[in-house]
Scaffold this motif. Structure first.
Motif, PDB file in Angstrom:
ATOM      1  N   MET A  21       0.810  -1.220   0.000  1.00 59.51           N
ATOM      2  CA  MET A  21       0.000   0.000   0.000  1.00 59.51           C
ATOM      3  C   MET A  21       0.846   1.273   0.000  1.00 59.51           C
ATOM      4  O   MET A  21       0.335   2.356  -0.265  1.00 59.51           O
ATOM      5  CB  MET A  21      -0.959   0.011   1.195  1.00 59.51           C
ATOM      6  CG  MET A  21      -1.998  -1.104   1.146  1.00 59.51           C
ATOM      7  SD  MET A  21      -2.960  -1.134  -0.389  1.00 59.51           S
ATOM      8  CE  MET A  21      -3.971   0.297  -0.185  1.00 59.51           C
ATOM      9  N   GLU A  22       2.134   1.146   0.277  1.00 57.93           N
ATOM     10  CA  GLU A  22       3.019   2.312   0.251  1.00 57.93           C
ATOM     11  C   GLU A  22       3.577   2.570  -1.154  1.00 57.93           C
ATOM     12  O   GLU A  22       4.158   3.621  -1.421  1.00 57.93           O
ATOM     13  CB  GLU A  22       4.190   2.130   1.233  1.00 57.93           C
ATOM     14  CG  GLU A  22       3.808   2.374   2.695  1.00 57.93           C
ATOM     15  CD  GLU A  22       3.071   1.200   3.306  1.00 57.93           C
ATOM     16  OE1 GLU A  22       3.503   0.055   3.084  1.00 57.93           O
ATOM     17  OE2 GLU A  22       2.060   1.422   3.994  1.00 57.93           O
ATOM     18  N   ARG A  23       3.436   1.616  -2.050  1.00 58.51           N
ATOM     19  CA  ARG A  23       3.943   1.783  -3.413  1.00 58.51           C
ATOM     20  C   ARG A  23       3.036   2.719  -4.200  1.00 58.51           C
ATOM     21  O   ARG A  23       1.820   2.724  -4.001  1.00 58.51           O
ATOM     22  CB  ARG A  23       3.983   0.435  -4.139  1.00 58.51           C
ATOM     23  CG  ARG A  23       4.966  -0.519  -3.586  1.00 58.51           C
ATOM     24  CD  ARG A  23       5.015  -1.762  -4.453  1.00 58.51           C
ATOM     25  NE  ARG A  23       5.393  -2.902  -3.642  1.00 58.51           N
ATOM     26  CZ  ARG A  23       5.031  -4.141  -3.863  1.00 58.51           C
ATOM     27  NH1 ARG A  23       4.280  -4.436  -4.888  1.00 58.51           N
ATOM     28  NH2 ARG A  23       5.425  -5.094  -3.062  1.00 58.51           N
ATOM     29  N   PRO A  24       3.625   3.482  -5.116  1.00 55.85           N
ATOM     30  CA  PRO A  24       2.775   4.321  -5.965  1.00 55.85           C
ATOM     31  C   PRO A  24       1.963   3.424  -6.916  1.00 55.85           C
ATOM     32  O   PRO A  24       2.397   2.324  -7.263  1.00 55.85           O
ATOM     33  CB  PRO A  24       3.780   5.186  -6.734  1.00 55.85           C
ATOM     34  CG  PRO A  24       5.065   4.445  -6.666  1.00 55.85           C
ATOM     35  CD  PRO A  24       5.040   3.640  -5.399  1.00 55.85           C
ATOM     36  N   PRO A  25       0.790   3.886  -7.333  1.00 50.61           N
ATOM     37  CA  PRO A  25       0.001   3.079  -8.274  1.00 50.61           C
ATOM     38  C   PRO A  25       0.701   2.992  -9.622  1.00 50.61           C
ATOM     39  O   PRO A  25       1.519   3.840  -9.974  1.00 50.61           O
ATOM     40  CB  PRO A  25      -1.322   3.844  -8.372  1.00 50.61           C
ATOM     41  CG  PRO A  25      -1.004   5.224  -7.952  1.00 50.61           C
ATOM     42  CD  PRO A  25       0.157   5.136  -6.993  1.00 50.61           C
ATOM     43  N   ARG A  26       0.381   1.951 -10.362  1.00 48.96           N
ATOM     44  CA  ARG A  26       0.961   1.827 -11.700  1.00 48.96           C
ATOM     45  C   ARG A  26       0.324   2.862 -12.610  1.00 48.96           C
ATOM     46  O   ARG A  26      -0.801   3.330 -12.364  1.00 48.96           O
ATOM     47  CB  ARG A  26       0.800   0.423 -12.250  1.00 48.96           C
ATOM     48  CG  ARG A  26      -0.599   0.052 -12.626  1.00 48.96           C
ATOM     49  CD  ARG A  26      -0.624  -1.294 -13.371  1.00 48.96           C
ATOM     50  NE  ARG A  26      -1.963  -1.577 -13.848  1.00 48.96           N
ATOM     51  CZ  ARG A  26      -2.482  -1.098 -14.969  1.00 48.96           C
ATOM     52  NH1 ARG A  26      -1.791  -0.297 -15.756  1.00 48.96           N
ATOM     53  NH2 ARG A  26      -3.722  -1.397 -15.318  1.00 48.96           N
ATOM     54  N   ASN A  27       1.006   3.237 -13.640  1.00 50.00           N
ATOM     55  CA  ASN A  27       0.517   4.203 -14.608  1.00 50.00           C
ATOM     56  C   ASN A  27      -0.704   3.608 -15.313  1.00 50.00           C
ATOM     57  O   ASN A  27      -0.605   2.535 -15.902  1.00 50.00           O
ATOM     58  CB  ASN A  27       1.623   4.522 -15.620  1.00 50.00           C
ATOM     59  CG  ASN A  27       1.219   5.589 -16.607  1.00 50.00           C
ATOM     60  OD1 ASN A  27       0.036   5.912 -16.761  1.00 50.00           O
ATOM     61  ND2 ASN A  27       2.204   6.129 -17.299  1.00 50.00           N
ATOM     62  N   PRO A  28      -1.856   4.268 -15.285  1.00 48.44           N
ATOM     63  CA  PRO A  28      -3.049   3.702 -15.920  1.00 48.44           C
ATOM     64  C   PRO A  28      -2.914   3.568 -17.437  1.00 48.44           C
ATOM     65  O   PRO A  28      -3.639   2.806 -18.058  1.00 48.44           O
ATOM     66  CB  PRO A  28      -4.176   4.674 -15.540  1.00 48.44           C
ATOM     67  CG  PRO A  28      -3.507   5.901 -15.061  1.00 48.44           C
ATOM     68  CD  PRO A  28      -2.129   5.531 -14.613  1.00 48.44           C
ATOM     69  N   LYS A  29      -1.974   4.291 -18.031  1.00 52.43           N
ATOM     70  CA  LYS A  29      -1.758   4.185 -19.477  1.00 52.43           C
ATOM     71  C   LYS A  29      -0.854   3.000 -19.831  1.00 52.43           C
ATOM     72  O   LYS A  29      -0.758   2.624 -20.990  1.00 52.43           O
ATOM     73  CB  LYS A  29      -1.146   5.479 -20.007  1.00 52.43           C
ATOM     74  CG  LYS A  29      -2.110   6.640 -19.916  1.00 52.43           C
ATOM     75  CD  LYS A  29      -1.486   7.902 -20.444  1.00 52.43           C
ATOM     76  CE  LYS A  29      -2.482   9.051 -20.279  1.00 52.43           C
ATOM     77  NZ  LYS A  29      -1.918  10.311 -20.700  1.00 52.43           N
ATOM     78  N   GLU A  30      -0.215   2.436 -18.832  1.00 56.33           N
ATOM     79  CA  GLU A  30       0.668   1.293 -19.056  1.00 56.33           C
ATOM     80  C   GLU A  30      -0.180   0.037 -19.277  1.00 56.33           C
ATOM     81  O   GLU A  30      -1.148  -0.194 -18.569  1.00 56.33           O
ATOM     82  CB  GLU A  30       1.562   1.114 -17.815  1.00 56.33           C
ATOM     83  CG  GLU A  30       2.606   0.048 -17.962  1.00 56.33           C
ATOM     84  CD  GLU A  30       3.475  -0.018 -16.717  1.00 56.33           C
ATOM     85  OE1 GLU A  30       3.192  -0.875 -15.859  1.00 56.33           O
ATOM     86  OE2 GLU A  30       4.415   0.788 -16.617  1.00 56.33           O
ATOM     87  N   PRO A  31       0.178  -0.777 -20.258  1.00 57.31           N
ATOM     88  CA  PRO A  31      -0.600  -1.998 -20.479  1.00 57.31           C
ATOM     89  C   PRO A  31      -0.428  -2.978 -19.309  1.00 57.31           C
ATOM     90  O   PRO A  31       0.563  -2.924 -18.585  1.00 57.31           O
ATOM     91  CB  PRO A  31      -0.010  -2.582 -21.764  1.00 57.31           C
ATOM     92  CG  PRO A  31       1.346  -1.993 -21.877  1.00 57.31           C
ATOM     93  CD  PRO A  31       1.289  -0.651 -21.194  1.00 57.31           C
ATOM     94  N   THR A  34       3.180  -5.698 -19.679  1.00 59.59           N
ATOM     95  CA  THR A  34       4.254  -4.819 -20.132  1.00 59.59           C
ATOM     96  C   THR A  34       5.273  -5.610 -20.937  1.00 59.59           C
ATOM     97  O   THR A  34       5.267  -6.838 -20.938  1.00 59.59           O
ATOM     98  CB  THR A  34       4.956  -4.165 -18.934  1.00 59.59           C
ATOM     99  OG1 THR A  34       5.553  -5.208 -18.153  1.00 59.59           O
ATOM    100  CG2 THR A  34       3.987  -3.357 -18.086  1.00 59.59           C
ATOM    101  N   ARG A  35       6.165  -4.894 -21.581  1.00 63.72           N
ATOM    102  CA  ARG A  35       7.247  -5.543 -22.313  1.00 63.72           C
ATOM    103  C   ARG A  35       8.088  -6.416 -21.389  1.00 63.72           C
ATOM    104  O   ARG A  35       8.486  -7.518 -21.737  1.00 63.72           O
ATOM    105  CB  ARG A  35       8.137  -4.473 -22.937  1.00 63.72           C
ATOM    106  CG  ARG A  35       8.434  -4.723 -24.356  1.00 63.72           C
ATOM    107  CD  ARG A  35       9.188  -3.575 -24.919  1.00 63.72           C
ATOM    108  NE  ARG A  35       8.364  -3.117 -26.020  1.00 63.72           N
ATOM    109  CZ  ARG A  35       8.834  -2.482 -27.046  1.00 63.72           C
ATOM    110  NH1 ARG A  35      10.093  -2.158 -27.095  1.00 63.72           N
ATOM    111  NH2 ARG A  35       8.046  -2.138 -28.014  1.00 63.72           N
ATOM    112  N   ARG A  36       8.342  -5.911 -20.204  1.00 68.87           N
ATOM    113  CA  ARG A  36       9.121  -6.652 -19.207  1.00 68.87           C
ATOM    114  C   ARG A  36       8.407  -7.944 -18.808  1.00 68.87           C
ATOM    115  O   ARG A  36       9.012  -9.000 -18.709  1.00 68.87           O
ATOM    116  CB  ARG A  36       9.358  -5.765 -17.982  1.00 68.87           C
ATOM    117  CG  ARG A  36      10.119  -6.435 -16.887  1.00 68.87           C
ATOM    118  CD  ARG A  36      10.355  -5.439 -15.739  1.00 68.87           C
ATOM    119  NE  ARG A  36      10.776  -6.194 -14.579  1.00 68.87           N
ATOM    120  CZ  ARG A  36      10.224  -6.101 -13.387  1.00 68.87           C
ATOM    121  NH1 ARG A  36       9.246  -5.261 -13.167  1.00 68.87           N
ATOM    122  NH2 ARG A  36      10.661  -6.823 -12.391  1.00 68.87           N
ATOM    123  N   ALA A  37       7.092  -7.856 -18.609  1.00 69.05           N
ATOM    124  CA  ALA A  37       6.316  -9.040 -18.231  1.00 69.05           C
ATOM    125  C   ALA A  37       6.292 -10.062 -19.368  1.00 69.05           C
ATOM    126  O   ALA A  37       6.446 -11.269 -19.136  1.00 69.05           O
ATOM    127  CB  ALA A  37       4.893  -8.645 -17.845  1.00 69.05           C
TER     128      ALA A  37
END
Length: 161
Positions: A21-31, A34-37
């Protein structure tokens, strides 16, 4: 179905990671993928495929049916081990605790039981042959290598970030 449904349910009941819960949310525009995934999925798939083919070749001297059964058993077992890796993308299994999700462990054991039933109770349905206990033990031990491989990746990721 055997390797996916029960462990997926167990993973869905995974306790949250510390600090999530302390992490920032992921970018909503990011799929979502992701390429990394996608790169990770392809790499794990290739590793599993190579190891499964190696298991087939290792048992090929015992006949094609036995080698096919060994490869099938290995593929299922390595996927069940990989479910343990999927508990966290970043944290080591040993850091989060191997036994902190008893539902996942139960799902893995049930899945392995179904796999063994397919080989020993209904080999004619799945076109497999019963395996020697020593070959099964070899498969269980060698399939666990996916956990070691993933732990090394997580360790290297921590050291480079």
């Amino acid at each position: 179905m055997v390797t996916d449904a029960l462990p997926a349910a167990g993973l869905g009941l995974e306790p949250p990671e510390p600090g999530v819960m302390e992490r920032p949310p992921r970018n909503p525009k990011e799929p979502i993928l992701t390429r990394r995934a996608l790169y990770y999925i392809v790499c794990i798939g290739v590793i599993c495929a190579i190891l499964t083919l190696a298991m087939f070749m290792l048992h090929s001297g015992l006949g094609v049916d036995y080698a096919r059964t060994a490869a099938f058993m290995f593929l299922v077992t390595i996927q069940l081990y990989h479910a343990l890796n999927c508990r966290s993308a970043d944290l080591s299994l040993f850091k989060i605790g191997a036994f902190t999700n008893p539902r996942l462990l139960l799902a893995i054991l049930l899945s392995m039981g179904l796999q063994l039933a397919a080989i020993y109770a209904a080999p004619h349905i799945f076109e497999v042959v019963p395996m020697d206990v020593w070959h099964l033990a070899l498969i269980v031990v060698l399939a666990s290598s996916i956990v070691l491989i993933e732990e090394c990746r997580k360790l290297l990721k921590v050291r480079t970030t």
